[in-house]
Write a protein that holds these residues in place. Structure first.
Motif, mmCIF file in Angstrom:
data_model
loop_
_atom_site.group_PDB
_atom_site.id
_atom_site.type_symbol
_atom_site.label_atom_id
_atom_site.label_comp_id
_atom_site.label_asym_id
_atom_site.label_seq_id
_atom_site.Cartn_x
_atom_site.Cartn_y
_atom_site.Cartn_z
ATOM 1 N N ASP A 206 0.841 -1.299 0.011
ATOM 2 C CA ASP A 206 0.059 0.200 0.035
ATOM 3 C C ASP A 206 0.967 1.131 0.143
ATOM 4 O O ASP A 206 0.767 2.188 0.862
ATOM 5 C CB ASP A 206 -0.863 -0.024 1.140
ATOM 6 C CG ASP A 206 -1.870 1.214 0.999
ATOM 7 O OD1 ASP A 206 -2.381 1.483 -0.279
ATOM 8 O OD2 ASP A 206 -2.597 1.583 2.072
ATOM 9 N N ILE A 207 1.928 1.216 -0.952
ATOM 10 C CA ILE A 207 2.769 2.480 -1.069
ATOM 11 C C ILE A 207 2.482 2.984 -2.657
ATOM 12 O O ILE A 207 2.175 2.213 -3.484
ATOM 13 C CB ILE A 207 4.280 2.356 -0.802
ATOM 14 C CG1 ILE A 207 4.619 1.098 -1.526
ATOM 15 C CG2 ILE A 207 4.224 1.738 0.802
ATOM 16 C CD1 ILE A 207 6.123 0.642 -1.385
ATOM 17 N N SER A 208 3.098 4.059 -2.886
ATOM 18 C CA SER A 208 3.440 4.576 -4.123
ATOM 19 C C SER A 208 4.698 4.760 -4.352
ATOM 20 O O SER A 208 5.431 5.488 -3.785
ATOM 21 C CB SER A 208 2.599 5.946 -4.143
ATOM 22 O OG SER A 208 2.768 6.491 -5.593
ATOM 23 N N ILE A 209 5.295 4.146 -5.506
ATOM 24 C CA ILE A 209 6.551 4.178 -5.881
ATOM 25 C C ILE A 209 6.939 5.132 -7.012
ATOM 26 O O ILE A 209 6.412 5.168 -7.837
ATOM 27 C CB ILE A 209 7.171 2.819 -6.394
ATOM 28 C CG1 ILE A 209 6.962 1.643 -5.141
ATOM 29 C CG2 ILE A 209 8.581 2.870 -7.063
ATOM 30 C CD1 ILE A 209 7.147 0.222 -5.472
ATOM 31 N N PRO A 210 7.718 6.195 -6.795
ATOM 32 C CA PRO A 210 7.824 7.313 -7.756
ATOM 33 C C PRO A 210 8.713 6.718 -8.752
ATOM 34 O O PRO A 210 10.008 7.017 -9.036
ATOM 35 C CB PRO A 210 8.706 8.342 -6.870
ATOM 36 C CG PRO A 210 9.506 7.577 -6.021
ATOM 37 C CD PRO A 210 8.447 6.347 -5.688
ATOM 38 N N PHE A 211 8.091 5.994 -9.708
ATOM 39 C CA PHE A 211 8.870 5.439 -10.889
ATOM 40 C C PHE A 211 8.065 5.570 -12.159
ATOM 41 O O PHE A 211 6.830 5.401 -12.343
ATOM 42 C CB PHE A 211 8.991 3.898 -10.628
ATOM 43 C CG PHE A 211 9.815 2.962 -11.993
ATOM 44 C CD1 PHE A 211 10.787 3.414 -11.867
ATOM 45 C CD2 PHE A 211 8.940 2.429 -13.049
ATOM 46 C CE1 PHE A 211 11.652 2.755 -13.171
ATOM 47 C CE2 PHE A 211 9.534 1.688 -13.939
ATOM 48 C CZ PHE A 211 10.913 1.949 -14.216
ATOM 49 N N ASN A 212 8.905 6.083 -13.003
ATOM 50 C CA ASN A 212 8.192 6.575 -14.549
ATOM 51 C C ASN A 212 8.687 5.492 -15.503
ATOM 52 O O ASN A 212 10.025 5.676 -15.864
ATOM 53 C CB ASN A 212 8.469 7.940 -14.838
ATOM 54 C CG ASN A 212 7.818 8.374 -16.047
ATOM 55 O OD1 ASN A 212 7.502 7.435 -16.985
ATOM 56 N ND2 ASN A 212 7.776 9.784 -16.267
ATOM 57 N N ALA A 213 8.224 4.532 -15.809
ATOM 58 C CA ALA A 213 8.360 3.436 -16.569
ATOM 59 C C ALA A 213 8.928 4.157 -18.238
ATOM 60 O O ALA A 213 9.899 3.731 -18.723
ATOM 61 C CB ALA A 213 7.540 2.564 -17.047
ATOM 62 N N ASN A 214 8.512 5.294 -18.590
ATOM 63 C CA ASN A 214 8.896 5.897 -19.697
ATOM 64 C C ASN A 214 10.133 6.875 -19.362
ATOM 65 O O ASN A 214 10.905 6.732 -20.770
ATOM 66 C CB ASN A 214 7.678 7.250 -20.299
ATOM 67 C CG ASN A 214 6.398 6.357 -20.375
ATOM 68 O OD1 ASN A 214 6.365 5.281 -21.132
ATOM 69 N ND2 ASN A 214 5.389 6.919 -20.140
ATOM 70 N N ARG B 96 12.153 1.919 2.650
ATOM 71 C CA ARG B 96 12.203 3.218 3.108
ATOM 72 C C ARG B 96 10.751 3.926 2.931
ATOM 73 O O ARG B 96 10.017 4.547 3.724
ATOM 74 C CB ARG B 96 13.050 4.344 2.182
ATOM 75 C CG ARG B 96 14.521 4.415 2.902
ATOM 76 C CD ARG B 96 15.217 5.342 2.410
ATOM 77 N NE ARG B 96 15.427 5.311 0.875
ATOM 78 C CZ ARG B 96 16.216 4.575 0.073
ATOM 79 N NH1 ARG B 96 17.155 3.943 0.953
ATOM 80 N NH2 ARG B 96 16.262 4.797 -1.241
ATOM 81 N N LEU B 97 10.050 3.570 1.656
ATOM 82 C CA LEU B 97 8.767 4.000 1.372
ATOM 83 C C LEU B 97 7.797 3.336 2.578
ATOM 84 O O LEU B 97 6.859 3.878 2.979
ATOM 85 C CB LEU B 97 8.346 3.525 0.008
ATOM 86 C CG LEU B 97 9.063 4.548 -0.958
ATOM 87 C CD1 LEU B 97 8.788 3.753 -2.518
ATOM 88 C CD2 LEU B 97 8.578 6.048 -1.111
ATOM 89 N N VAL B 98 7.958 2.158 2.760
ATOM 90 C CA VAL B 98 6.977 1.398 3.794
ATOM 91 C C VAL B 98 7.202 1.974 5.078
ATOM 92 O O VAL B 98 6.192 2.322 5.979
ATOM 93 C CB VAL B 98 7.392 -0.317 3.661
ATOM 94 C CG1 VAL B 98 6.663 -0.808 5.115
ATOM 95 C CG2 VAL B 98 7.157 -0.769 2.298
ATOM 96 N N ALA B 99 8.314 2.108 5.528
ATOM 97 C CA ALA B 99 8.722 2.980 6.755
ATOM 98 C C ALA B 99 8.079 4.336 6.781
ATOM 99 O O ALA B 99 7.391 4.568 7.896
ATOM 100 C CB ALA B 99 10.167 2.976 7.041
ATOM 101 N N GLN B 100 8.244 4.905 5.888
ATOM 102 C CA GLN B 100 7.536 6.299 5.671
ATOM 103 C C GLN B 100 6.040 6.273 5.988
ATOM 104 O O GLN B 100 5.325 7.162 6.518
ATOM 105 C CB GLN B 100 7.862 6.998 4.418
ATOM 106 C CG GLN B 100 9.342 7.518 4.422
ATOM 107 C CD GLN B 100 9.711 8.275 3.169
ATOM 108 O OE1 GLN B 100 8.769 8.195 2.122
ATOM 109 N NE2 GLN B 100 10.801 8.530 2.817
ATOM 110 N N ASN B 101 5.410 5.242 5.238
ATOM 111 C CA ASN B 101 4.035 4.896 5.331
ATOM 112 C C ASN B 101 3.566 4.668 6.433
ATOM 113 O O ASN B 101 2.448 5.090 6.857
ATOM 114 C CB ASN B 101 3.874 3.958 4.053
ATOM 115 C CG ASN B 101 2.332 3.940 3.527
ATOM 116 O OD1 ASN B 101 1.803 5.089 3.320
ATOM 117 N ND2 ASN B 101 2.045 2.962 3.214
#
Length: 86
Positions: free
Chosen positions: A50-58, A79-84
C-alpha cells in the motif's frame, strides 16, 4: 513477514525464479525481467505494501526510484514502507 523477503518473492514470481535466486546485486536484466516485467513487479509491490513508488517507466533514468539492482530496489521500498507506517 519481512519486507525484503516479500519483495524477493514478488520479483522471483515475475522472473519465474526461486526467491533465493533474487540476490541484492542482481539487476532486473540479470533476472530476465524486461521493462514491462519491471512495471508489473512495481505495481505488485505497491499493492502489497500500500505504497506509491515514484517510478516513471517511460523515463526510468529520471525517476527517484533507483532500479540499479535488487539491493537498491529493496532499500528504496523499505524506506517507503517505513515512511508510510510513520
Amino acid at each position: 513477514m519481512m519486507v525484503r523477503t516479500r519483495i524477493r518473492e514478488i520479483i522471483a514470481e515475475q522472473a519465474m525464479l526461486e526467491p533465493d535466486q533474487v540476490t541484492d546485486d542482481a539487476t532486473p536484466q540479470d533476472l530476465g525481467i524486461d521493462s514491462l516485467g519491471l512495471v508489473d513487479s512495481i505495481f505488485a509491490i505497491e499493492e502489497e505494501f500500500d505504497i506509491s513508488i515514484p517510478f516513471n517507466a517511460n523515463e526510468p533514468e529520471k525517476s527517484e526510484f533507483d532500479i540499479t539492482n535488487m539491493g537498491t530496489i529493496i532499500a528504496a521500498v523499505e524506506r517507503l514502507v517505513a515512511q508510510n507506517a510513520a
